[in-house]
Design an enzyme around this catalytic site. Structure first.
Site, PDB file in Angstrom:
ATOM      1  N   PHE A  56       0.857  -1.186   0.000  1.00 42.35           N
ATOM      2  CA  PHE A  56       0.000   0.000   0.000  1.00 42.35           C
ATOM      3  C   PHE A  56       0.889   1.231   0.000  1.00 42.35           C
ATOM      4  CE2 PHE A  56      -4.277   1.651   0.832  1.00 42.35           C
ATOM      5  CZ  PHE A  56      -5.057   0.607   0.352  1.00 42.35           C
TER       6      PHE A  56
ATOM      7  N   GLU B 223      -6.885   2.499  -3.001  1.00 50.66           N
ATOM      8  CA  GLU B 223      -5.454   2.419  -3.261  1.00 50.66           C
ATOM      9  C   GLU B 223      -5.008   0.986  -3.535  1.00 50.66           C
ATOM     10  OE1 GLU B 223      -1.614   4.277  -0.913  1.00 50.66           O
ATOM     11  OE2 GLU B 223      -3.621   5.043  -0.586  1.00 50.66           O
TER      12      GLU B 223
ATOM     13  N   ARG C 127      -2.121  11.373   6.281  1.00 54.71           N
ATOM     14  CA  ARG C 127      -2.324   9.985   6.716  1.00 54.71           C
ATOM     15  C   ARG C 127      -1.921   8.991   5.634  1.00 54.71           C
ATOM     16  NH1 ARG C 127      -5.946   6.289   5.633  1.00 54.71           N
ATOM     17  NH2 ARG C 127      -7.538   7.644   4.713  1.00 54.71           N
TER      18      ARG C 127
ATOM     19  N   HIS D 240     -10.910  13.557   1.096  1.00 55.97           N
ATOM     20  CA  HIS D 240     -11.079  12.214   1.624  1.00 55.97           C
ATOM     21  C   HIS D 240     -11.039  12.112   3.141  1.00 55.97           C
ATOM     22  CE1 HIS D 240     -10.965   7.897   1.778  1.00 55.97           C
ATOM     23  NE2 HIS D 240      -9.721   7.845   2.203  1.00 55.97           N
TER      24      HIS D 240
ATOM     25  N   ARG E  81      -0.313   9.729  -0.414  1.00 57.53           N
ATOM     26  CA  ARG E  81      -1.456  10.288  -1.127  1.00 57.53           C
ATOM     27  C   ARG E  81      -1.293  11.759  -1.497  1.00 57.53           C
ATOM     28  NH1 ARG E  81      -6.263   7.258   2.318  1.00 57.53           N
ATOM     29  NH2 ARG E  81      -5.932   5.193   1.381  1.00 57.53           N
TER      30      ARG E  81
ATOM     31  N   GLN F  14      -6.740  15.606   3.798  1.00 58.96           N
ATOM     32  CA  GLN F  14      -6.167  14.758   2.763  1.00 58.96           C
ATOM     33  C   GLN F  14      -7.088  14.597   1.555  1.00 58.96           C
ATOM     34  OE1 GLN F  14      -5.875  10.187   2.937  1.00 58.96           O
ATOM     35  NE2 GLN F  14      -3.852  10.879   3.529  1.00 58.96           N
TER      36      GLN F  14
END
Length: 515
Positions: free
Chosen positions: A116, A251, A390, A348, A282, A236
């Protein structure tokens, strides 16, 4: 007006609220209030997984997870909190497994893991498979599992009750006032302790992955009661929302090998982050997409790029990303195994929120003074484990680890604490507000969003630097000398007063983020 009394009140029935209720209910009478039916909570939209250094497919360590969390957060992360989260993530994932959560499995029967964005091994040397997942429905499975366990444990639920005020008396939280949506009746809930787990406030933005219900209710209520909000300038954007709709493409699609391409078909992330490419944090991916579009490399001259899955085995897409296939076919009429998906960054996740310590206790000022009987966990809280940005999968880690810790702390608190008397006429302020409004619920939600938008903009204008998700073209560099600190915004007669407090730094000194 009806008055209900419980040892503890949990406001919000997502992953953080349900985990807190489950932990506290072993020794106390707990009620959960939610403006939704619990399994409709926004945790259910979390697709990609929950990060934990299990090491099931390759070597991994919680210290590496902590490093990635601190670096991904651009060093605004409180490192004592990040260490707790990353260390306890491992045992918490196994606890979920023992509750019956149906994780995807390796051929050997272990919990499956996949890479990730921003997650690495050996302190940034290469990507690592750390995300534990249940296909692309991990959040949904967490909700179902925890809700079942709460029912089993005897937790009382008040569904479709909208909390509109926090009651504080004698320097301590002592309950909430809620509107029963079906009847319009006000109810007072008297408790020894209250925990807010009400999620984020993404609806302040036009394009967002957040559901219509994410209007910052708990944060707005606390803010109006004099409690500050921390680091609100950091919000974010997820890089891959469906064009114009904001619906999230997890993701995990890039974790399985998906590639971002501009109008020329170029894999442009190789120019921005040559090591992690499409799996960079991100904020970096979102800014790269923004730059591609602004410089004329968007698809057909429009403000989107393509997420290309067409080179992947269709079996992988259908088995590991079934919801994504369904979303894209339903909303765009596209078969993602044959055509690339139009995507753009979408608002988000809120890194900021109600400030807490690592036990989930709300702190009311820059000196970290605890407000007795008040707790918060999940996206509405700021502990701060996400800092300026994050990492993917860390939202589920946060809600489970700190929902668990907050629930345990609340349970211990109510064992020894007496009931603080309710203030005189506890519902009077809310009744007066109701008398001024029409379209009642939307007015409450709009008031929350306006207050939180004011806090966000005030913090962003004051912070004259770029860090993580907070980016300013007039101040493009990070400035640790002046801005390596948390902001606290206090609502004062229609304006926001800013104060600051230091970042907790333990293991990792700030360094430039390079990928």
């Amino acid at each position: 007006m009806p008055v209900h009394q419980f040892d503890g009140i949990i406001v919000g029935a997502g992953g953080a609220g349900l985990m807190a209720a489950l932990q506290a209910s072993g020794s106390a009478r707990i009620a959960v209030l939610s403006k939704l039916y619990p399994t409709r909570s926004h945790t259910g939209t979390a697709q990609g997984g929950i990060g934990a250094a299990l090491g099931n497919l390759e070597e991994d360590r919680w210290e590496w997870h902590m490093f990635d969390t601190v670096k991904g957060g651009d060093y605004l992360v409180d490192q004592d909190a990040a260490e707790i989260m990353c260390r306890e993530a491992v045992e918490t994932v196994y606890e979920l497994e023992h509750m019956g959560l149906p994780f995807s499995r390796t051929p050997e029967g272990k919990i499956a893991q996949r890479p990730f964005g921003g997650h690495t091994k050996e302190f940034g040397k290469a990507p690592v498979k750390r995300s534990c997942y249940a296909a692309d429905r991990t959040g949904h499975m967490i909700l179902q599992t925890l809700y079942q366990q709460c029912i089993r444990q005897g937790v009382t639920f008040f569904d479709e009750y909208h909390v509109v005020d926090l009651l504080v008396n004698q320097g301590a939280a002592c309950g909430v006032v809620a509107l029963q949506i079906a009847t319009g009746e006000l109810h007072t809930f008297h408790a020894k302790a209250v925990l807010f787990a009400t999620g984020g406030y993404g609806r302040i933005y036009k394009i967002t992955s957040n559901a219509l219900t994410l209007t910052g209710d708990g944060m707005g209520v606390a803010f109006r009661r004099g409690i500050p909000l921390e680091d609100m300038e950091f919000f974010q954007f997820h890089p891959t929302g469906i064009y114009k709709m904001g619906i999230l493409i997890t993701e995990a699609a890039r974790g399985e090998g998906g590639i971002l391409r501009n109008k020329s078909g170029e894999r442009f992330m190789e120019r921005y982050t040559p090591t992690l490419k499409d799996l960079a944090p991100r904020d970096m991916v979102s800014r790269a997409i923004y730059k591609e579009v602004r410089e004329g490399r968007g698809i057909d001259g429009k403000d989107y790029v393509h997420l290309d899955l067409t080179h992947l085995d269709p079996k992988v897409i259908h088995e590991k990303l079934p919801d994504i296939t369904d979303f894209v076919e339903t909303y765009l009429g596209i078969d993602p195994t044959k055509r690339p998906i139009p995507i753009q960054p979408t608002a988000h996740y809120a890194m900021g929120g109600i400030p807490t310590n690592v036990q989930g206790e709300v702190v009311a000022d820059e000196k970290n003074t605890v407000l007795a009987g008040l707790y918060a966990a999940g996206e509405c809280a700021c502990v701060s484990v996400h800092g300026a940005n994050r990492l993917g999968t860390n939202s589920l880690v946060d809600i489970i680890v700190f929902g668990r810790r907050g629930g345990k702390a609340l349970g211990e608190f109510v064992k020894r604490a007496p009931f603080v008397p309710l203030p005189e006429k506890p519902e009077a302020a809310t009744a007066a507000r109701i008398g001024r409004l029409q379209e009642l619920l939307e007015a409450f939600e709009l008031e929350n969003l306006l207050d939180l938008a004011l806090a966000t903009v005030t913090g962003a204008l004051a912070r004259e630097e770029s860090r993580g998700a907070h980016y300013r073209e007039d101040f493009p560099k990070r400035d640790d000398a002046k801005w390596l600190r948390h902001s606290l915004g206090f609502l004062r007669e229609g304006r926001v007063e800013l104060r600051y407090k230091p970042v907790a730094i333990t293991r990792f000194q700030p360094q430039e983020r390079k990928y």
